[in-house]
Scaffold this motif. Structure first.
Motif, short mmCIF file in Angstrom:
data_model
loop_
_atom_site.label_atom_id
_atom_site.label_comp_id
_atom_site.label_asym_id
_atom_site.label_seq_id
_atom_site.Cartn_x
_atom_site.Cartn_y
_atom_site.Cartn_z
N GLU A 1 5.28 -2.29 -15.63
CA GLU A 1 4.04 -2.86 -15.07
C GLU A 1 3.52 -2.00 -13.93
N ARG A 2 4.41 -1.46 -13.11
CA ARG A 2 3.97 -0.59 -12.01
C ARG A 2 3.21 0.62 -12.55
N HIS A 3 3.70 1.23 -13.60
CA HIS A 3 3.03 2.42 -14.11
C HIS A 3 1.84 2.07 -14.98
N ARG A 4 1.82 0.88 -15.56
CA ARG A 4 0.60 0.44 -16.25
C ARG A 4 -0.56 0.33 -15.27
N LYS A 5 -0.28 -0.24 -14.10
CA LYS A 5 -1.33 -0.34 -13.09
C LYS A 5 -1.71 1.03 -12.56
N ARG A 6 -0.71 1.87 -12.34
CA ARG A 6 -0.98 3.21 -11.79
C ARG A 6 -1.84 4.03 -12.74
N LEU A 7 -1.58 3.92 -14.03
CA LEU A 7 -2.30 4.72 -15.03
C LEU A 7 -3.41 3.93 -15.70
N HIS A 8 -3.65 2.70 -15.23
CA HIS A 8 -4.70 1.84 -15.79
C HIS A 8 -4.53 1.63 -17.30
N GLY A 9 -3.28 1.62 -17.74
CA GLY A 9 -2.98 1.37 -19.14
C GLY A 9 -3.40 2.47 -20.09
N ARG A 10 -3.68 3.67 -19.54
CA ARG A 10 -4.21 4.75 -20.39
C ARG A 10 -3.28 5.97 -20.37
N ALA A 11 -2.12 5.82 -20.94
CA ALA A 11 -1.22 6.95 -21.10
C ALA A 11 -1.35 7.50 -22.52
N ARG A 12 -1.38 8.81 -22.65
CA ARG A 12 -1.47 9.43 -23.98
C ARG A 12 -0.12 9.42 -24.68
N ARG A 13 0.92 9.70 -23.91
CA ARG A 13 2.25 9.79 -24.50
C ARG A 13 3.27 9.29 -23.48
N ILE A 14 4.26 8.56 -23.97
CA ILE A 14 5.37 8.09 -23.13
C ILE A 14 6.66 8.55 -23.79
N LEU B 1 11.73 7.04 -18.32
CA LEU B 1 10.40 7.16 -18.93
C LEU B 1 9.66 8.32 -18.29
N THR B 2 8.96 9.09 -19.12
CA THR B 2 8.07 10.14 -18.64
C THR B 2 6.68 9.86 -19.20
#
Length: 460
Positions: free
Chosen positions: A143-156, A192-193
């Motif tokens: 959840e911390r990284h979802r907020k940080r990236l606004h839910g827009r990660a290309r690859r995890i 996670l990266t």
């Protein structure tokens, strides 16, 4: 302040031009003045409060002096500050900064929990509570990284790795492991990266018995993580990188059945794979003889076992000949099974080799956070210790994330602790405010100020 027998006055009569007297009489002083940064990190993550919510308190309400949240905060903060052993609680119970971290008045507040209280606390959670806390840790990180990236990660990218945790005593489920040649536990850690970032973020740490196979529990961890990541980042492509201990039919079958998952799994060599890579090995040997250096040639093949693989999978190989000074050339073939479509060289060098960075995170957990301090006799108590250490590491990683514009962006957690948390401080508490008098000659003041402001502090 609790009584102790340590010498409180030391005299150095002939080191300098005048005698120097060292007195341990600073009642409202602490050596952990920078730890307020950890509390600022916790306010953003809400991790400790969430972990406390996973536990049930069966104690008699009228006799409770230390709430569960206070006990978890005391242990997690102490581990982050380098006090991984609960025995240190005897001297830290009256430390004003440590009292402040758990929400007590730094001067007039009651002392923190003692070592016996903390030991009983570590033995309190049952398996269901520990499972909920493990899931809560993962949920908070994601959840911390979802907020940080606004839910827009290309690859995890998910990296799973076992590591050895040597044991010395009668710890439950500690067994002799032939691979590590010691009695140990075999915890599994997961990172996670996001996109092409350099940092790998700890998302899970699961303690396992010492005779567990490398892949024990991997499918369950991956299934839950992939589900959570897919919900948090619905458009992201998920990539799984695993070491050779995970190249078993159960893990590979699971990965093949996940439509949005790319995977790379290292494989141990065998006679069939060596035969398929022999032509490339000959090329590498000739090239190495000519150059006198280490050479390698990449290739691929289709491979399936006779009984355990239901179909042929794509296997990449690196046919490598290693040359070192004053040593004979040595064949070093490597194999990776994958469902990626790119060229073998690109996949191996640009994707798989990045797993090496995970080893640095694991070394941090061992050397910087002492995750191997699993000296309780009960396995569940040791599991809880690993979980608390993982929570402390998550706080340290979050602090490092906020230092990205500075030269400490990739500093080891031990360096972060030394530079930002271990600050001598005098605490002055009044009715209106609490003032921390920190050293003016602090060499990392600019980075400290930048970090504090990014965590919600205000200049004044």
């Amino acid at each position: 302040m609790s009584e102790h027998t340590t010498t409180d006055c030391l005299l150095f009569p002939d080191i300098f031009d005048r005698p120097v007297v060292a007195k341990f009489d600073q009642l409202h002083g602490s050596s952990d003045g920078g730890a307020i940064l950890l509390q600022a990190v916790e306010r953003r993550l809400g991790l400790i409060s969430a972990l406390a919510g996973c536990m049930s308190d069966d104690r008699q309400a009228g006799k409770v002096q230390h709430e569960l949240r206070e006990l978890i905060t005391q242990r997690v903060m102490a581990i982050a500050l380098g006090y991984e052993d609960a025995n240190d609680a005897a001297r830290l119970a009256s430390d004003p900064i440590h009292k402040l971290l758990v929400g007590r008045d730094p001067v007039d507040g009651e002392d923190l929990a003692s070592q016996p209280t903390l030991s009983r606390f570590e033995n309190a959670p049952d398996s269901k509570e520990l499972f909920r806390m493990t899931e809560t840790l993962a949920d908070r990180v994601i959840e911390r990284h979802r907020k940080r990236l606004h839910g827009r990660a290309r690859r995890i990218t998910i990296d799973l790795d076992p590591t050895d945790d040597p044991t010395h005593g009668q710890q439950q489920f500690a067994f002799f492991n032939r691979h590590y040649d010691s009695y140990c536990y075999l915890p599994m850690v997961c990172f996670l990266t996001f996109n092409e970032e350099a940092e790998q973020y700890l998302v899970a740490a699961v303690l396992r018995r010492g005779n567990a196979s490398g892949s024990t529990g991997a499918v369950g961890i991956l299934r839950r993580l992939i589900e959570r990541l897919s919900d948090a980042f619905p458009k992201a492509r998920i990539r799984v990188r695993l070491d050779g201990g995970f190249a078993c039919p159960q893990v590979l079958d699971f990965l093949d059945c996940e439509p949005k998952v790319e995977y790379l799994v290292n494989m141990a060599s065998n006679a069939v794979l060596k035969r398929k890579a022999e032509a490339a090995m000959k090329q590498a040997r000739r090239a190495s003889e000519i150059s006198g250096q280490t050479e390698h040639v990449y290739g691929e093949c289709r491979y399936a076992t006779k009984k355990t693989w239901p179909w042929k999978r794509r296997v990449l190989y690196k046919a490598e000949v290693v040359r070192a000074a004053d040593k004979q050339a040595k064949d070093n073939p490597r194999f990776v099974v994958t469902n990626l479509k790119q060229s073998p060289q690109w996949i191996y060098e640009q994707v798989y080799c990045q797993r090496g960075d995970v080893e640095n995170r694991i070394k941090e957990l061992h050397d910087g956070m002492q995750i191997g301090r699993t000296s309780c006799s009960d396995f569940l108590a040791n599991t809880f210790r690993v979980l608390l250490t993982a929570a402390a590491y998550v706080l340290m990683q979050e602090m490092r994330l906020h230092l990205s514009p500075t030269r400490h962006a990739q500093a080891q957690v031990s360096t972060l602790r030394e530079h930002f948390l271990k600050l001598g401080v005098q605490v002055v508490a009044t009715v209106r405010r609490i003032v921390l008098h920190l050293p003016w000659s602090f060499p990392y003041l600019d980075s400290f100020r930048r970090l504090a402001l990014s965590l919600g502090a205000q200049s004044g």
